[in-house]
Enzyme design. Sequence first.
Site, PDB file in Angstrom:
ATOM      1  CD  GLU A 188      -3.196  -0.822   0.293  1.00 19.76           C
ATOM      2  OE1 GLU A 188      -3.196   0.208  -0.404  1.00 19.76           O
ATOM      3  OE2 GLU A 188      -4.131  -1.638   0.289  1.00 19.76           O
ATOM      4  CE  LYS A 229      -7.415   6.359   2.328  1.00 22.36           C
ATOM      5  NZ  LYS A 229      -7.629   4.975   2.780  1.00 22.36           N
ATOM      6  CD  GLU A 239     -13.988   4.766  -4.170  1.00 20.18           C
ATOM      7  OE1 GLU A 239     -14.242   3.865  -4.964  1.00 20.18           O
ATOM      8  OE2 GLU A 239     -13.473   4.578  -3.061  1.00 20.18           O
ATOM      9  NE  ARG A 243     -11.642   7.434  -0.032  1.00 26.27           N
ATOM     10  CZ  ARG A 243     -11.980   7.558   1.237  1.00 26.27           C
ATOM     11  NH1 ARG A 243     -12.714   8.590   1.622  1.00 26.27           N
ATOM     12  NH2 ARG A 243     -11.591   6.685   2.130  1.00 26.27           N
ATOM     13  CG  HIS A 254     -10.916  -6.163  -3.148  1.00 22.99           C
ATOM     14  ND1 HIS A 254     -11.652  -4.999  -3.173  1.00 22.99           N
ATOM     15  CD2 HIS A 254     -10.044  -6.017  -2.126  1.00 22.99           C
ATOM     16  CE1 HIS A 254     -11.228  -4.184  -2.226  1.00 22.99           C
ATOM     17  NE2 HIS A 254     -10.251  -4.789  -1.581  1.00 22.99           N
ATOM     18  CG  HIS A 269      -6.023  -5.997   1.632  1.00 24.51           C
ATOM     19  ND1 HIS A 269      -7.015  -6.037   0.675  1.00 24.51           N
ATOM     20  CD2 HIS A 269      -5.599  -4.709   1.671  1.00 24.51           C
ATOM     21  CE1 HIS A 269      -7.168  -4.828   0.153  1.00 24.51           C
ATOM     22  NE2 HIS A 269      -6.327  -4.009   0.741  1.00 24.51           N
TER      23      HIS A 269
END
Length: 377
Positions: A188, A229, A239, A243, A254, A269
Amino acid sequence: MSQPIVVPVALGARSYEIAIGPGLLAEAGQRISALAPKARLAIVTDANVAALHLATLTASLDAAGLEHQTITVAPGEASKSFATFAEVCEGLIATRVERGDLVVAFGGGVIGDLAGFAAAAVRRGMRFVQIPTSLLAQVDSSVGGKTGINSRHGKNLVGAFHQPSLVLADTQVLDTLSRREFRAGYAEVAKYGLINDAPFFHWLENNWQDVMAGGPARVEAIATSCRSKAGIVARDETETGERALLNLGHTFGHALEAVTGYNSARLVHGEGVSIGMVLAHEFSARLGLCSQETPSRVAAHLATAGLPTRIDQVPGGAGTAGELMNAILQDKKVKRGKLTFILTHGIGESFIANDVDPSAVTGFLEEKLAGAGKLGA
């Protein structure tokens, strides 16, 4: 201790700060007391975090004269369920916390999502504080107000936007993470460079070992990620546009999590995101949007940092193209049956593609799975 780096999240009356640095857990009582004097606290955590860090947090709260109770759930993605959500909500109500009190989400991304959603729902909305204890949570899930749980149909399909009142990211607690968990969070971090900050990605290529080792480079990487972010969230809180860029690699990731049954022994994840980001760059190259060298550079860096980058690295296999497509079509990035993907023109040049042909994605996945089969033969 040096002064923490403070990153503001500018959302008008709901603005808050992210404090980043070592030793913040021991200062939590003082900082929370300044935010909400005499508030009663309900801490939501998991058994692993409680064993490692709860005593430090509660000692800090006691020193500040803050009354607190703790709700502990099982660790892992399985706790992002309707059953555990109900358990946490009932637990919060049982503590008799009122709307002026605070819920404290004390853990990784699962706890932040779960406790944040419970805070959004109980008494029609309570204030809450995020104290993220994983790298992934510190740079991503604790910031921006996305909360939620999983459905049997897919990940994060039930939830709410509910902003925290404060985020305390103690970088020292990351020393207790396993190497696998830390690396998963690093995916991330790299994402922010790949979205819109090529110089940051280049910096990570040169400094990733120092980020892994701790110290100033780690704090700087987390702060840079949070600034990125925070800026995007301030411009597009719910969003409706920009975003969505934060989902780079997540649609593929996912889907991989779904076909592995959210079994963290097989895939966590951040590992899914790592593979997903490489797939997003490879798909972009296949469509002629970026050079063939771009996905190679992305994969090389993530692999050097110890992350999986290929479908054939998913233990037990990644299912079929049909199974992956079913998961993708259930994803929140679908609008009127058309696929929305985050694609790229190069490192730091990601963009939102709103009308991706599902057959092109299916063909791409079939090709990748066939290649994985050959590699595994």
